[in-house]
Scaffold this active site. Structure first.
Site, PDB file in Angstrom:
ATOM      1  N   ASP A 139     -14.293   4.565  -4.457  1.00 50.24           N
ATOM      2  CA  ASP A 139     -13.548   5.761  -4.041  1.00 50.24           C
ATOM      3  C   ASP A 139     -12.163   5.746  -4.660  1.00 50.24           C
ATOM      4  O   ASP A 139     -11.631   4.690  -5.029  1.00 50.24           O
ATOM      5  CB  ASP A 139     -13.456   5.875  -2.514  1.00 50.24           C
ATOM      6  CG  ASP A 139     -12.654   4.753  -1.850  1.00 50.24           C
ATOM      7  OD1 ASP A 139     -12.779   3.585  -2.288  1.00 50.24           O
ATOM      8  OD2 ASP A 139     -11.909   5.039  -0.894  1.00 50.24           O
ATOM      9  N   GLU A 156     -12.349   2.399   0.704  1.00 48.36           N
ATOM     10  CA  GLU A 156     -11.165   1.537   0.729  1.00 48.36           C
ATOM     11  C   GLU A 156      -9.891   2.338   0.879  1.00 48.36           C
ATOM     12  O   GLU A 156      -8.990   1.966   1.630  1.00 48.36           O
ATOM     13  CB  GLU A 156     -11.105   0.687  -0.551  1.00 48.36           C
ATOM     14  CG  GLU A 156     -10.156  -0.507  -0.441  1.00 48.36           C
ATOM     15  CD  GLU A 156      -8.724  -0.205  -0.845  1.00 48.36           C
ATOM     16  OE1 GLU A 156      -7.873  -1.080  -0.668  1.00 48.36           O
ATOM     17  OE2 GLU A 156      -8.442   0.899  -1.339  1.00 48.36           O
TER      18      GLU A 156
END
Ligand code: BES
Ligand code: ZN
Length: 455
Positions: free
Chosen positions: A88, A153
């Protein structure tokens, strides 16, 4: 290093970069639901990479974005390395400040520009390409590998712990390796042995039930925006010390040796100010800039809003004002305890005439490793081979939530081997990654595995 592997690395540089570009074109922004299809697309791209290398691979569904898990366990008697990364990326905003669009990777001056180039797609991809080089050039790997690549994250890794908890056996390894930090400076590679933790919250002050005419009502009711400014101003004293009661109670003091070690690193204050663009440094009195960034806790407003934000003036007393606040934590501060202390601090000082609501967000503990652990030497050798220079030991101010949970849940130490630079504009417009660092990172990973000691 194995000559066939070296050869493969040399001759496949263009292919590696092309594949990285494909990954960078996928706008996998975890924070914004509008990008949901891209999360699956990124996970599937990675799955296909691993399948192509003969890894056993799965896309694991979570309550949030999926985790890609892949393993290759055909090196009996050899160490097992758990590699973590996050596919991400941060939102690309503000879009108008990008020279070329964030999801159209472009190479300029030896750097690849795109959101996620250094944080973390370009960095974790170096491990996949190192695995490819070993497998394609020799038919095998010198260690057993397990990859966990998550998609949350940048929003706090909220669903990762559950995955780690329920797969303890499967994730057993000797050491974890993460490339999601920076080198000390260009030409100075590093091994990072400490990270700060974090707590995050949003505080909202509400006054009148709707925006009011500031002439008719102003001066007779509390203005939430004024009150929020007063509240925030109380977070620090004039010495830059955070005023939350108990904030420093559990802070591990820097040792003389560590202060000397930080001070021995080349640090040019002018260059630092130039890098950030601020007119002067600021921070807790009695500490150097590196100490403030790596080993001292902070409290910062990340965003503040309230009242009219449009063009031209508008004479109102806003109904609401709010701020997003985070504290960076250092060993041995406890996130849960400090979140309670922060909430109590704000509530105790909430000015009369407004009500306060407190919303807590993600958090993770700080971390320091023993920099003499037995895996550090292997990393030092590998980095020296790939970068032509030995790495320095450093700490970092950023946070990677999984590092603490690898230790807590899996009992694993992590080697933080970052191939980026702090000047790569991570979380900013024009994020980039130096192409030569991408290739040196792949080389270092490939050189690391045969060096790792067996348990
Ligand atoms: N890669 C960064 C962390 C980082 C960057 C550490 C540079 C050291 C040097 C990571 O992706 C990140 O930004 N983490 C967040 C975590 C938070 C959302 C829990 C951070 O530090 O803000
Ligand atoms: Zn990040």
């Amino acid at each position: 290093m194995n000559p066939a592997v070296s050869d493969y690395l040399q001759t496949h540089q263009d292919q590696f970069l092309d594949e990285l570009k494909t990954l960078l074109r996928i706008p996998s922004v975890s924070a914004d639901p509008a990008f949901l299809p891209a999360m699956t697309q990124a996970a599937e791209f990675l799955r296909d990479q691993f399948v192509g290398l003969g890894f056993t691979t799965e896309i694991v569904k979570t309550a949030g974005h999926p985790i890609v898990y892949a393993e290759w366990l055909n090196a009996p008697g050899k160490p097992t390395v758990l590699i973590y990364g996050h596919y991400d990326v941060q939102p690309p905003d503000p879009l108008d400040l990008w020279t070329t669009p964030p999801f159209e990777p472009t190479i300029r001056d030896g750097k690849i520009y795109a959101r996620g180039a250094t944080d973390d797609k370009g960095q974790f991809f170096t491990h996949i390409k190192a695995a490819e080089a070993w497998i394609k050039a020799t038919g095998s790997l010198p260690v057993n590998l397990k990859f966990v690549i998550e998609g949350e994250e940048e929003v706090g890794s909220n669903n990762l712990d559950q995955f780690l908890e329920s797969n303890k056996q499967k994730l057993k390894a000797d050491v974890a390796v993460i490339s999601d930090t920076s080198q000390y400076a260009p030409g100075i590679p590093a091994i990072t042995y400490g990270l700060r933790g974090i707590i995050a919250c949003e505080v909202t002050l509400t006054g009148p039930k709707k925006d009011l005419h500031s002439g008719i009502y102003g001066g007779a009711v509390a203005n939430p925006a004024n009150m929020l400014a007063r509240l925030i101003a109380q977070l620090h004293d004039d010495q830059g010390r955070v005023q939350i009661p108990g904030f420093y109670d559990d802070v591990l003091a820097l040792t003389t040796a560590e202060r000397e070690q930080f001070a021995a690193l080349p640090f040019d204050e002018k260059a630092f100010l130039n890098e950030v663009g601020s007119p002067a440094t600021w921070g807790e009195a009695g500490f150097t800039s590196l100490e403030r960034r790596w080993a001292r806790p902070t409290c910062d407003v990340n965003g503040i809003t309230g009242g009219y934000q449009g063009v031209g003036p508008k004479t109102i007393i806003p109904s609401k004002a709010s701020a997003k606040i985070t504290c960076r934590l250092v060993p041995h501060q406890n996130p849960e305890k400090l979140l309670v202390a922060l909430e109590a601090f704000l509530k105790a000082r909430c000015p009369a005439g407004v009500t306060l609501s407190f919303q807590s967000n993600h958090g993770c503990p700080p971390f320091v490793f023993d920099p003499t652990n037995k895996y550090i030497d292997a990393a030092r050798t590998a980095i020296t081979t790939a970068f032509g220079k030995p790495p320095v030991l450093m700490r970092e101010g950023g946070s990677i939530p999984v590092v603490a949970t690898f230790q807590q849940i899996l009992g694993l130490s992590t080697l933080l081997l970052g191939w980026g630079q702090n000047t790569d504009n991570l979380h900013s417009p024009n994020e980039h990654f130096t192409v030569a660092d991408f290739h040196r990172g792949i080389h270092a990973n490939a050189a690391l595995w045969p060096e790792l000691p067996t348990a």
